[in-house]
Design a protein around this motif. Structure first.
Motif: not given
Lengths: 199, 215
Positions: B33-60
């Motif tokens: 049986x596969x081991x579940x990996x928590x999914x990363x949703x768009x909302x969480x990704x936006x939060x993580x980027x808000x914290x770290x500003x890792x993506x270039x500005x305007x990146x969707x």
């Protein structure tokens, strides 16, 4: 398997419904029937354990001596319950696995499952699986009906039904209604058979 | 052989066989049986980027910038060993692209005054809390449970953390000392509140988790 026995076993889940008639499996039914997905999920998980354990126990009934039969039942049921838990953890981690919580391992000691294992140990494989399937479907129907009513009525403003007390009250009302309908059906069927002279 | 021993041996053999079959079935299920990996949703990704500003500005499309740091089963095991029912890591993500590559985001759930507090703590690749926005409040049931809004000089949680100088190396366990200092500071100003501890414990969890992931 004669026709009468087949019919009795196949419809056992309805006429001897584990929740509404035999009054077993009440704890998970009350606790996890606050919404349809949880109720249906727990119903299916329990039915799976019921069918697989019934099959396994019926297949091994001649190998296991009477004195350790109960111990063997528990090992088998616990093993299938763990398989269900692993499955839910693999594919439904964020949904069913998280929301059902401790009620997944508790399937191993569910009265719905334990009550049918004695039947499985005393009957042929076909009967055992049919009985387990029928009881499983009966349990799914009962818990999903409870889940649907509680969810809809809670959404309509009867918030008390989302609580355990509300669940018990609804279960009591449904039990009364289902038993009334079954009694009416049996009466009309008996009357019809008397008329036809087949009783 | 007496009937007693014969029966005992038969029973033991039958139980052994049933147990063996059950163990085989479980081992098979566990292996395939596969081991579940928590999914990363768009909302969480936006939060993580808000914290770290890792993506270039305007990146969707921000989903490609982050990845789950640990599988669910491993996370469960980690929580069993390091967490408690009132302190656990819900998920962890890593920034895999952009300017903040290697930053670890630890989503924690710690018991607060009224209910559980869910936070995301960001730790950079060197083991420091992110300077600008180290904590994101994902869920805090009662807004007035955090006294920052009521007391002058404390400000938001992020401002508070920077004032308390917690941007020290988490690897060196210094955060524990800072927790005591910060906690005492807040208690002195606002009276004891369990939510203060909820924040501090969340940071401790993030520090312990960082050590685990960073090896």
């Amino acid at each position: 398997m004669d026709k009468k026995s087949f019919r009795e076993t196949a419809f056992g889940g309805i006429f001897n419904n584990p929740v509404f008639v035999m009054m077993i499996g009440i704890c998970p039914t009350i606790a996890k029937s606050t919404n349809i997905p949880d109720a249906f999920g727990l119903g299916v998980a329990t039915a799976f354990v019921l069918v697989c354990s019934g099959l396994f126990i019926s297949l091994t009934k001649k190998l296991v001596p009477q004195s350790v039969r109960l111990h063997a039942y528990f090992v088998i049921i616990a093993a299938f319950t763990t398989v269900v838990e692993l499955f839910l953890r693999a594919f439904f981690y964020d949904t069913l696995y998280s929301s059902l919580g401790v009620f997944i391992p508790l399937i191993a000691v569910s009265c719905v499952v334990l009550a049918r294992m004695d039947f499985a140990a005393k009957n042929k494989v076909g009967y055992a699986v049919l009985d387990a399937f029928s009881m499983g479907v009966g349990f799914i129907l009962a818990i999903t009906l409870m889940g649907a009513l509680r969810q809809l009525l809670s959404m309509a403003g009867l918030l008390m039904l989302a609580t355990p007390a509300g669940g018990l009250i609804l279960l009591g009302l449904l039990t009364g209604l289902v038993n009334f309908l079954l009694a009416q059906y049996k009466k009309s069927r008996k009357g019809r058979m008397l008329k036809e002279g087949t009783l | 052989m007496s009937p007693f021993w014969k029966n005992a041996l038969k029973s033991a053999a039958a139980l052994g066989a049933v147990t063996l079959l059950s163990v085989l079935m479980l081992a098979f299920s566990n292996a395939f049986l596969p081991k579940y990996t928590p999914k990363l949703d768009a909302e969480t990704a936006a939060i993580l980027n808000e914290m770290s500003q890792t993506a270039p500005e305007g990146e969707t499309d921000l989903l490609g910038f982050f990845e789950p740091a640990m599988k669910a089963a491993e996370l469960e095991a980690w929580n069993k060993a390091n967490g408690s029912p009132t302190r656990k890591v819900l998920a962890a993500y890593t920034a895999v692209k952009g300017t903040a590559t290697g930053t670890l985001f630890v989503e924690t759930e710690t018991a607060g005054y009224l209910s559980d507090v869910r936070l995301i703590i960001a730790v950079d690749k060197d083991g420091f809390l992110l300077k600008d926005k180290p904590v994101y409040i994902r869920d805090m049931p009662a807004a007035n449970d955090w006294y920052s809004g009521k007391i002058d000089g404390i400000g938001s949680i992020n401002e508070y953390l920077s004032q308390a100088d917690v941007s020290v190396s988490l690897v060196n366990d210094l955060n524990l000392k800072k927790r005591v200092t910060a906690d005492a500071y807040l208690k002195g100003r606002a009276g004891a509140t369990i939510t203060t501890n909820a924040f501090a414990y969340a940071i401790e969890l993030a520090a312990a988790f960082y050590k685990e992931v960073a090896g």
